[in-house]
Write a protein that holds these residues in place. Structure first.
Motif, PDB file in Angstrom:
ATOM      1  N   ASN A 155       0.874  -1.251   0.065  1.00  0.00           N
ATOM      2  CA  ASN A 155       0.188  -0.082  -0.071  1.00  0.00           C
ATOM      3  C   ASN A 155       0.810   1.176  -0.063  1.00  0.00           C
ATOM      4  N   LEU A 156       1.763   1.181   0.679  1.00  0.00           N
ATOM      5  CA  LEU A 156       2.705   2.512   0.508  1.00  0.00           C
ATOM      6  C   LEU A 156       3.186   3.165  -0.724  1.00  0.00           C
ATOM      7  N   SER A 213       2.733   7.962  -3.870  1.00  0.00           N
ATOM      8  CA  SER A 213       2.584   8.639  -5.203  1.00  0.00           C
ATOM      9  C   SER A 213       1.749  10.053  -5.054  1.00  0.00           C
ATOM     10  N   LYS A 214       1.189  10.323  -3.869  1.00  0.00           N
ATOM     11  CA  LYS A 214       0.159  11.274  -3.603  1.00  0.00           C
ATOM     12  C   LYS A 214       0.848  12.367  -2.841  1.00  0.00           C
ATOM     13  N   LEU A 272      10.628   3.624   0.011  1.00  0.00           N
ATOM     14  CA  LEU A 272      10.792   5.024  -0.323  1.00  0.00           C
ATOM     15  C   LEU A 272      11.509   5.217  -1.520  1.00  0.00           C
ATOM     16  N   GLU A 273      12.749   4.780  -1.485  1.00  0.00           N
ATOM     17  CA  GLU A 273      13.720   5.193  -2.373  1.00  0.00           C
ATOM     18  C   GLU A 273      13.194   4.271  -3.958  1.00  0.00           C
ATOM     19  N   GLU A 274      12.677   3.456  -3.941  1.00  0.00           N
ATOM     20  CA  GLU A 274      12.126   2.825  -5.333  1.00  0.00           C
ATOM     21  C   GLU A 274      11.068   3.815  -5.612  1.00  0.00           C
ATOM     22  N   ALA A 275      10.268   4.371  -4.828  1.00  0.00           N
ATOM     23  CA  ALA A 275       9.096   5.376  -5.257  1.00  0.00           C
ATOM     24  C   ALA A 275       9.910   6.880  -5.703  1.00  0.00           C
ATOM     25  N   ASP A 304       8.283  16.970   2.731  1.00  0.00           N
ATOM     26  CA  ASP A 304       6.683  17.248   2.150  1.00  0.00           C
ATOM     27  C   ASP A 304       5.847  16.310   3.011  1.00  0.00           C
ATOM     28  N   PHE A 305       6.571  15.320   3.449  1.00  0.00           N
ATOM     29  CA  PHE A 305       5.668  14.137   4.140  1.00  0.00           C
ATOM     30  C   PHE A 305       6.457  13.523   5.327  1.00  0.00           C
ATOM     31  N   ILE A 306       5.778  13.116   6.314  1.00  0.00           N
ATOM     32  CA  ILE A 306       6.327  12.555   7.501  1.00  0.00           C
ATOM     33  C   ILE A 306       5.692  10.985   7.681  1.00  0.00           C
TER      34      ILE A 306
END
Length: 158
Positions: free
Chosen positions: A22-23, A28-29, A56-59, A91-93
């Motif tokens: 799901n991550l 992506s948002k 995270l890195e793959e995204a 941008d995101f935590i």
């Protein structure tokens, strides 16, 4: 009082491979820079840290580590996290762990966007205060205990 609507959505995934499944969709948002916040060393010892960092890195995200959030996080750790978030333009935590990590990151995210110390909003700025009432099994409200503890410190409720 003015009429308004307030909505605070929370999404929590549970289960085997929940992060892996799901991550990526959730990432992506959000923006490019993600703060990975966590407590002690168990996250690294059990392999979850490496799994999440890979996702995270793959995204295509830049990962900013914020480790060491302890039980009952201190004012200092909140300020440290907020400073890091501002300096790195987070941008995101992604808060990984228990309630202390999650609660700490809620305040970190607010403090990172404020020019004034968030502590001042509770005690010095003329702004509405927030009160949390938690009903205990015996029907007594938790706020009453907090109020008594705070009065010992010279803090009063209106």
């Amino acid at each position: 009082m003015n009429t308004f609507n307030y909505e605070l959505k929370t999404k929590t995934y549970f289960g085997k491979d929940a992060a892996k499944q799901n991550l990526p969709t959730e990432l992506s948002k959000v923006g490019h820079t993600v703060m990975l916040a966590y407590g002690g060393g168990s996250l690294k010892r059990n392999g979850i840290y490496d799994e999440l960092k890979n996702i995270l890195e793959e995204a295509g995200k830049e990962v900013i580590d914020f480790p060491g959030i302890m039980s009952n996080p201190t004012y200092a750790i909140v300020q440290e996290g907020a400073k890091l978030a501002r300096e790195k333009n987070v941008d995101f935590i992604l808060a990984v762990g228990g309630g202390s990590v999650i609660d700490c990151c809620k305040i970190v995210s607010a403090q990172a966007k404020l020019d004034q110390d968030i502590f001042d909003y509770e005690y010095y700025v003329d702004s509405p205060s927030l009160t949390l009432l938690v009903e205990k099994p015996d029907g007594e409200q938790w706020e009453l205990e907090v109020e008594n503890d705070c009065q010992d410190l010279g803090i009063t409720f209106e």
